[in-house]
Design a protein around this motif. Structure first.
Motif, PDB file in Angstrom:
ATOM      1  N   VAL A 106       0.861  -1.184   0.000  1.00 51.44           N
ATOM      2  CA  VAL A 106       0.000   0.000   0.000  1.00 51.44           C
ATOM      3  C   VAL A 106       0.894   1.229   0.000  1.00 51.44           C
ATOM      4  CG1 VAL A 106      -1.955  -1.069   1.197  1.00 51.44           C
ATOM      5  CG2 VAL A 106      -0.164   0.037   2.526  1.00 51.44           C
ATOM      6  N   ARG A 107       0.318   2.339  -0.394  1.00 49.68           N
ATOM      7  CA  ARG A 107       1.042   3.603  -0.319  1.00 49.68           C
ATOM      8  C   ARG A 107       0.495   4.392   0.856  1.00 49.68           C
ATOM      9  NH1 ARG A 107      -0.147   5.091  -6.475  1.00 49.68           N
ATOM     10  NH2 ARG A 107      -2.179   4.708  -5.580  1.00 49.68           N
ATOM     11  N   PRO A 108       1.311   5.224   1.478  1.00 47.42           N
ATOM     12  CA  PRO A 108       0.847   5.920   2.681  1.00 47.42           C
ATOM     13  C   PRO A 108      -0.310   6.883   2.444  1.00 47.42           C
ATOM     14  CG  PRO A 108       3.059   6.642   2.072  1.00 47.42           C
ATOM     15  CD  PRO A 108       2.694   5.503   1.178  1.00 47.42           C
ATOM     16  N   TYR A 109      -0.467   7.382   1.240  1.00 50.73           N
ATOM     17  CA  TYR A 109      -1.538   8.351   0.973  1.00 50.73           C
ATOM     18  C   TYR A 109      -2.410   7.861  -0.172  1.00 50.73           C
ATOM     19  CZ  TYR A 109       1.564  11.070   3.843  1.00 50.73           C
ATOM     20  OH  TYR A 109       2.359  11.482   4.861  1.00 50.73           O
ATOM     21  N   ASP A 110      -2.825   6.626  -0.107  1.00 52.24           N
ATOM     22  CA  ASP A 110      -3.574   6.021  -1.200  1.00 52.24           C
ATOM     23  C   ASP A 110      -5.076   6.239  -1.004  1.00 52.24           C
ATOM     24  OD1 ASP A 110      -4.454   4.589  -3.347  1.00 52.24           O
ATOM     25  OD2 ASP A 110      -3.423   2.748  -2.819  1.00 52.24           O
ATOM     26  N   ARG A 111      -5.532   7.445  -1.323  1.00 56.59           N
ATOM     27  CA  ARG A 111      -6.945   7.804  -1.162  1.00 56.59           C
ATOM     28  C   ARG A 111      -7.843   6.944  -2.048  1.00 56.59           C
ATOM     29  NH1 ARG A 111      -8.202  13.174   0.484  1.00 56.59           N
ATOM     30  NH2 ARG A 111      -9.635  13.354  -1.262  1.00 56.59           N
ATOM     31  N   HIS A 112      -7.403   6.706  -3.283  1.00 61.66           N
ATOM     32  CA  HIS A 112      -8.212   5.908  -4.204  1.00 61.66           C
ATOM     33  C   HIS A 112      -8.392   4.495  -3.648  1.00 61.66           C
ATOM     34  CE1 HIS A 112      -9.897   4.471  -7.971  1.00 61.66           C
ATOM     35  NE2 HIS A 112      -9.074   3.448  -7.872  1.00 61.66           N
ATOM     36  N   GLY A 113      -7.306   3.916  -3.179  1.00 64.33           N
ATOM     37  CA  GLY A 113      -7.389   2.571  -2.617  1.00 64.33           C
ATOM     38  C   GLY A 113      -8.286   2.508  -1.399  1.00 64.33           C
ATOM     39  N   ALA A 114      -8.163   3.499  -0.533  1.00 62.97           N
ATOM     40  CA  ALA A 114      -9.000   3.535   0.671  1.00 62.97           C
ATOM     41  C   ALA A 114     -10.472   3.676   0.299  1.00 62.97           C
ATOM     42  CB  ALA A 114      -8.567   4.685   1.575  1.00 62.97           C
ATOM     43  N   ALA A 115     -10.756   4.538  -0.658  1.00 68.32           N
ATOM     44  CA  ALA A 115     -12.147   4.732  -1.078  1.00 68.32           C
ATOM     45  C   ALA A 115     -12.691   3.476  -1.744  1.00 68.32           C
ATOM     46  CB  ALA A 115     -12.248   5.921  -2.026  1.00 68.32           C
ATOM     47  N   THR A 116     -11.879   2.820  -2.557  1.00 70.83           N
ATOM     48  CA  THR A 116     -12.313   1.587  -3.227  1.00 70.83           C
ATOM     49  C   THR A 116     -12.602   0.499  -2.203  1.00 70.83           C
ATOM     50  OG1 THR A 116     -11.069   2.119  -5.228  1.00 70.83           O
ATOM     51  CG2 THR A 116     -11.647  -0.184  -4.893  1.00 70.83           C
ATOM     52  N   LEU A 117     -11.700   0.323  -1.239  1.00 73.11           N
ATOM     53  CA  LEU A 117     -11.924  -0.703  -0.219  1.00 73.11           C
ATOM     54  C   LEU A 117     -13.155  -0.389   0.625  1.00 73.11           C
ATOM     55  CD1 LEU A 117      -8.252  -1.353   0.899  1.00 73.11           C
ATOM     56  CD2 LEU A 117      -9.726  -2.885  -0.423  1.00 73.11           C
ATOM     57  N   ALA A 118     -13.327   0.863   0.989  1.00 70.89           N
ATOM     58  CA  ALA A 118     -14.500   1.248   1.775  1.00 70.89           C
ATOM     59  C   ALA A 118     -15.787   1.000   0.997  1.00 70.89           C
ATOM     60  CB  ALA A 118     -14.402   2.724   2.183  1.00 70.89           C
ATOM     61  N   HIS A 119     -15.792   1.359  -0.278  1.00 66.82           N
ATOM     62  CA  HIS A 119     -16.976   1.157  -1.120  1.00 66.82           C
ATOM     63  C   HIS A 119     -17.279  -0.324  -1.279  1.00 66.82           C
ATOM     64  CE1 HIS A 119     -19.143   1.365  -5.133  1.00 66.82           C
ATOM     65  NE2 HIS A 119     -19.911   2.050  -4.315  1.00 66.82           N
ATOM     66  N   THR A 120     -16.242  -1.126  -1.537  1.00 64.87           N
ATOM     67  CA  THR A 120     -16.421  -2.560  -1.707  1.00 64.87           C
ATOM     68  C   THR A 120     -16.915  -3.210  -0.422  1.00 64.87           C
ATOM     69  OG1 THR A 120     -14.684  -2.580  -3.381  1.00 64.87           O
ATOM     70  CG2 THR A 120     -15.251  -4.694  -2.400  1.00 64.87           C
ATOM     71  N   ALA A 121     -16.501  -2.676   0.717  1.00 72.38           N
ATOM     72  CA  ALA A 121     -16.934  -3.209   2.009  1.00 72.38           C
ATOM     73  C   ALA A 121     -18.361  -2.809   2.349  1.00 72.38           C
ATOM     74  CB  ALA A 121     -15.983  -2.743   3.103  1.00 72.38           C
ATOM     75  N   GLY A 122     -18.953  -1.937   1.532  1.00 71.30           N
ATOM     76  CA  GLY A 122     -20.349  -1.561   1.747  1.00 71.30           C
ATOM     77  C   GLY A 122     -20.564  -0.157   2.248  1.00 71.30           C
ATOM     78  N   ALA A 123     -19.501   0.641   2.336  1.00 74.92           N
ATOM     79  CA  ALA A 123     -19.672   2.021   2.796  1.00 74.92           C
ATOM     80  C   ALA A 123     -20.486   2.814   1.776  1.00 74.92           C
ATOM     81  CB  ALA A 123     -18.309   2.685   3.005  1.00 74.92           C
ATOM     82  N   ASP A 124     -21.306   3.699   2.278  1.00 75.31           N
ATOM     83  CA  ASP A 124     -22.123   4.564   1.449  1.00 75.31           C
ATOM     84  C   ASP A 124     -21.242   5.628   0.787  1.00 75.31           C
ATOM     85  OD1 ASP A 124     -23.990   7.327   1.642  1.00 75.31           O
ATOM     86  OD2 ASP A 124     -24.995   5.535   0.876  1.00 75.31           O
ATOM     87  N   LEU A 125     -21.549   5.984  -0.465  1.00 74.62           N
ATOM     88  CA  LEU A 125     -20.762   6.998  -1.165  1.00 74.62           C
ATOM     89  C   LEU A 125     -20.743   8.330  -0.421  1.00 74.62           C
ATOM     90  CD1 LEU A 125     -21.444   6.531  -4.985  1.00 74.62           C
ATOM     91  CD2 LEU A 125     -19.328   6.157  -3.732  1.00 74.62           C
ATOM     92  N   LYS A 126     -21.829   8.669   0.234  1.00 74.20           N
ATOM     93  CA  LYS A 126     -21.874   9.929   0.989  1.00 74.20           C
ATOM     94  C   LYS A 126     -20.858   9.901   2.135  1.00 74.20           C
ATOM     95  CE  LYS A 126     -23.655  13.975   1.666  1.00 74.20           C
ATOM     96  NZ  LYS A 126     -23.317  15.054   0.764  1.00 74.20           N
ATOM     97  N   ASP A 127     -20.738   8.759   2.802  1.00 77.46           N
ATOM     98  CA  ASP A 127     -19.749   8.636   3.874  1.00 77.46           C
ATOM     99  C   ASP A 127     -18.328   8.726   3.318  1.00 77.46           C
ATOM    100  OD1 ASP A 127     -21.759   8.345   5.758  1.00 77.46           O
ATOM    101  OD2 ASP A 127     -21.762   6.150   5.595  1.00 77.46           O
ATOM    102  N   ILE A 128     -18.098   8.104   2.166  1.00 75.26           N
ATOM    103  CA  ILE A 128     -16.774   8.166   1.542  1.00 75.26           C
ATOM    104  C   ILE A 128     -16.461   9.596   1.122  1.00 75.26           C
ATOM    105  CG2 ILE A 128     -15.370   7.378  -0.409  1.00 75.26           C
ATOM    106  CD1 ILE A 128     -17.011   4.737  -0.259  1.00 75.26           C
ATOM    107  N   GLN A 129     -17.460  10.295   0.596  1.00 78.99           N
ATOM    108  CA  GLN A 129     -17.279  11.705   0.218  1.00 78.99           C
ATOM    109  C   GLN A 129     -16.814  12.514   1.420  1.00 78.99           C
ATOM    110  OE1 GLN A 129     -20.894  13.763  -0.747  1.00 78.99           O
ATOM    111  NE2 GLN A 129     -19.908  15.747  -0.750  1.00 78.99           N
ATOM    112  N   GLU A 130     -17.482  12.326   2.543  1.00 73.52           N
ATOM    113  CA  GLU A 130     -17.114  13.066   3.754  1.00 73.52           C
ATOM    114  C   GLU A 130     -15.733  12.669   4.261  1.00 73.52           C
ATOM    115  OE1 GLU A 130     -20.331  12.735   6.547  1.00 73.52           O
ATOM    116  OE2 GLU A 130     -21.778  13.540   5.119  1.00 73.52           O
ATOM    117  N   MET A 131     -15.425  11.364   4.171  1.00 72.92           N
ATOM    118  CA  MET A 131     -14.119  10.879   4.615  1.00 72.92           C
ATOM    119  C   MET A 131     -12.992  11.537   3.800  1.00 72.92           C
ATOM    120  SD  MET A 131     -12.730   6.917   4.561  1.00 72.92           S
ATOM    121  CE  MET A 131     -12.675   6.756   2.790  1.00 72.92           C
ATOM    122  N   LEU A 132     -13.214  11.696   2.499  1.00 75.58           N
ATOM    123  CA  LEU A 132     -12.195  12.263   1.626  1.00 75.58           C
ATOM    124  C   LEU A 132     -12.240  13.784   1.567  1.00 75.58           C
ATOM    125  CD1 LEU A 132     -12.461   9.720  -1.327  1.00 75.58           C
ATOM    126  CD2 LEU A 132     -10.724   9.795   0.468  1.00 75.58           C
TER     127      LEU A 132
END
Length: 111
Positions: free
Chosen positions: A23-49
């Motif tokens: 992993v890379r230390p600042y991998d926002r895309h990877g974090a968002a992809t994993l969160a989305h795949t795990a079932g996180a809502d896009l609105k929550d991911i938007q706020e997280m990022l």
């Protein structure tokens, strides 16, 4: 001060040393992809990022992993009605329609 390249290099070395996946230390895309795949809502991911628009989040940071693509395809396939065989030696027979479908009542006739 720390040079960003040295921080990244050391981070990757430590991950390898303790057996973490690459992993890379600042991998926002990877974090968002994993969160989305795990079932996180896009609105929550938007706020997280910290995105100003959910469109930015959806367009930029939520590609699907191959496993998620397969799970979605299988879930969609389960929704498709299947014909069922009457016995092993005969062709599949369509499931019968409900009784009221054969003789529509006045409420089901277009008008």
């Amino acid at each position: 001060m720390l040079h960003p390249a040295n921080v990244t290099r050391r981070f990757i070395e430590r991950c390898e040393e303790i057996g973490l996946p690459p992993v890379r230390p600042y991998d926002r895309h990877g974090a968002a992809t994993l969160a989305h795949t795990a079932g996180a809502d896009l609105k929550d991911i938007q706020e997280m990022l910290g995105h100003s628009s959910i469109t930015i989040t959806a367009d930029t940071h939520t590609s699907l992993l191959p496993e998620a693509d397969l799970a979605i395809a299988e879930a969609a396939a389960r929704l498709v009605p299947r014909a069922r065989a009457t016995s092993e030696n005969t062709a599949p027979e369509a499931e019968p329609e409900p009784d009221d479908a054969e003789h529509p009542g006045p409420e089901s006739v277009p008008g």
